[in-house]
Write an enzyme that holds these catalytic residues in place. Structure first.
Site, mmCIF file in Angstrom:
data_model
loop_
_atom_site.group_PDB
_atom_site.id
_atom_site.type_symbol
_atom_site.label_atom_id
_atom_site.label_comp_id
_atom_site.label_asym_id
_atom_site.label_seq_id
_atom_site.Cartn_x
_atom_site.Cartn_y
_atom_site.Cartn_z
ATOM 1 N N ASP A 114 0.769 -1.248 -0.195
ATOM 2 C CA ASP A 114 0.245 -0.057 -0.756
ATOM 3 C C ASP A 114 0.882 1.614 -0.005
ATOM 4 O O ASP A 114 2.098 1.031 0.199
ATOM 5 C CB ASP A 114 -0.632 0.371 1.119
ATOM 6 C CG ASP A 114 -0.536 -0.129 2.157
ATOM 7 O OD1 ASP A 114 1.049 0.387 2.312
ATOM 8 O OD2 ASP A 114 -0.787 0.305 3.630
ATOM 9 N N ASN B 129 -4.456 12.625 0.577
ATOM 10 C CA ASN B 129 -5.710 12.966 0.032
ATOM 11 C C ASN B 129 -5.905 14.679 0.989
ATOM 12 O O ASN B 129 -7.352 14.924 0.713
ATOM 13 C CB ASN B 129 -7.155 12.121 0.715
ATOM 14 C CG ASN B 129 -7.171 10.807 -0.460
ATOM 15 O OD1 ASN B 129 -6.844 11.251 -1.410
ATOM 16 N ND2 ASN B 129 -6.998 9.854 -0.281
ATOM 17 N N HIS C 10 -9.299 14.800 -3.257
ATOM 18 C CA HIS C 10 -9.474 13.163 -3.883
ATOM 19 C C HIS C 10 -9.274 13.844 -4.926
ATOM 20 O O HIS C 10 -8.777 12.029 -5.128
ATOM 21 C CB HIS C 10 -10.341 12.797 -3.387
ATOM 22 C CG HIS C 10 -10.736 12.556 -1.165
ATOM 23 N ND1 HIS C 10 -10.769 11.683 -0.594
ATOM 24 C CD2 HIS C 10 -11.269 13.669 -0.766
ATOM 25 C CE1 HIS C 10 -10.635 12.110 -0.050
ATOM 26 N NE2 HIS C 10 -11.010 13.070 1.259
ATOM 27 N N ASP D 229 -6.874 10.101 -6.315
ATOM 28 C CA ASP D 229 -7.005 9.375 -7.211
ATOM 29 C C ASP D 229 -6.955 9.472 -8.472
ATOM 30 O O ASP D 229 -6.416 8.216 -9.036
ATOM 31 C CB ASP D 229 -8.625 9.893 -7.423
ATOM 32 C CG ASP D 229 -10.310 9.407 -6.933
ATOM 33 O OD1 ASP D 229 -9.316 8.787 -5.902
ATOM 34 O OD2 ASP D 229 -10.815 10.166 -7.837
ATOM 35 N N GLU E 166 -5.986 2.225 -0.977
ATOM 36 C CA GLU E 166 -4.249 2.549 -1.671
ATOM 37 C C GLU E 166 -3.923 1.225 -1.425
ATOM 38 O O GLU E 166 -2.638 0.969 -1.635
ATOM 39 C CB GLU E 166 -4.008 3.660 -0.494
ATOM 40 C CG GLU E 166 -3.468 2.736 0.561
ATOM 41 C CD GLU E 166 -3.935 3.175 1.913
ATOM 42 O OE1 GLU E 166 -4.311 4.083 2.723
ATOM 43 O OE2 GLU E 166 -5.573 3.629 1.000
#
Length: 284
Positions: free
Chosen positions: A150, A158, A163, A167, A193
């Site tokens: 991760d 974020n 966000h 993304d 993630e």
């Protein structure tokens, strides 16, 4: 774009020609009904699908080839081909109709099996493939490893950049990881993630792949967010006599992922003895 008809260039045994093979595509039997209808309707001896970017399957030089592009949402993603000694008039038009059916089936499969944001396998699809790989190991002893990773401090991405930036980072990570993997390796998004990579390989090979993934993630640059940096921590586990189930493999890879984080992040953690062997191998 219309169908075209020509004679293939490379001779081969038709029985050895795969009809569909790709890590992020439906299993070979997915299109069996459509392939059967194509054979019955236009008299084809063999039918293949080739995804864009993949090598063209070999074909019998004595057979004619009729082909039509596969298109979804205005984007071509592959080619449908039929082979026969001779095609009847109208076969090209019929194959074009079947190409639409194949494209629709492919789109439905993608919707059910691929994560919308990253185009990696969904958690459910990935776990299903991992379960099959574990069963194969139990039957035949074929090597099977799991890399779980991760993104480090992803919440800060974020929180600080928004966000949309988060993304974009996830899409970029999936893209660079996918580009580094072999055709037989599978990438899945396990949630947020966190990702998993299934590799049919021994521990040393999996460690080498994991280190390459760590490096490409660290080096990745996100368009429109070039100022956003990020790294990944990775845990590697391999099926063996002590770890011979899917859930056991997941638990071990997850534990090593968190050990990588505890060890400073942006690093790979595998079995300690294999880590030493890999370090010696890399130093040679």
């Amino acid at each position: 774009m219309s169908s075209s008809m020509h004679s293939p260039q490379k001779p081969a045994n038709l029985a050895q020609m795969p009809e569909f093979a790709d890590a992020d595509a439906p299993a070979p039997g997915h299109y069996d009904t459509i392939f059967y209808l194509i054979r019955q309707t236009i008299g084809a001896r063999h039918v293949t699908i080739q995804l864009d970017g993949e090598p063209r399957p070999p074909a019998d030089e004595h057979l004619a080839c009729l082909e039509h592009p596969l298109v979804t949402q205005g984007r071509r993603f592959g080619m449908l081909r039929a082979y026969a000694e001779q095609f009847e008039s109208g076969a090209s038009h019929l194959l074009a109709g079947f190409a639409v059916l194949v494209a629709e089936q492919h789109a439905l499969w993608s919707e059910a099996h691929l994560d919308v944001l990253t185009k990696a396998l969904t958690r459910r699809a990935f776990m299903s493939d991992l379960g099959r790989a574990a069963a194969t190991y139990q039957r035949s002893g074929r090597p099977c490893s799991l890399i779980m990773f991760d993104l480090d401090h992803f919440k800060a991405v974020n929180d600080v950049h928004g966000h949309a930036a988060g993304d974009a980072v996830l899409r970029a990570v999936a893209h660079v990881v996918q580009s580094e993997l072999r055709r037989c390796d599978l990438l899945g998004r396990l949630g947020g993630e966190e990702f998993g990579v299934l590799v049919m390989a021994d521990h040393l090979t999996a460690l080498d792949i994991a280190e390459r993934l760590r490096a490409v993630v660290e080096a990745a640059v996100v368009r429109d967010y070039r100022h956003v940096g990020f790294t990944a921590s990775l845990g590697v586990a391999t099926m063996d006599e002590q770890t011979d189930t899917r859930d056991g493999l997941i638990a071990l890879a997850d534990a090593r992922l968190y050990a990588a984080k505890e060890g400073g992040r942006n690093r790979v953690q595998g079995a300690e003895d294999m880590m030493r062997a890999y370090a010696l191998q890399a130093a040679e």
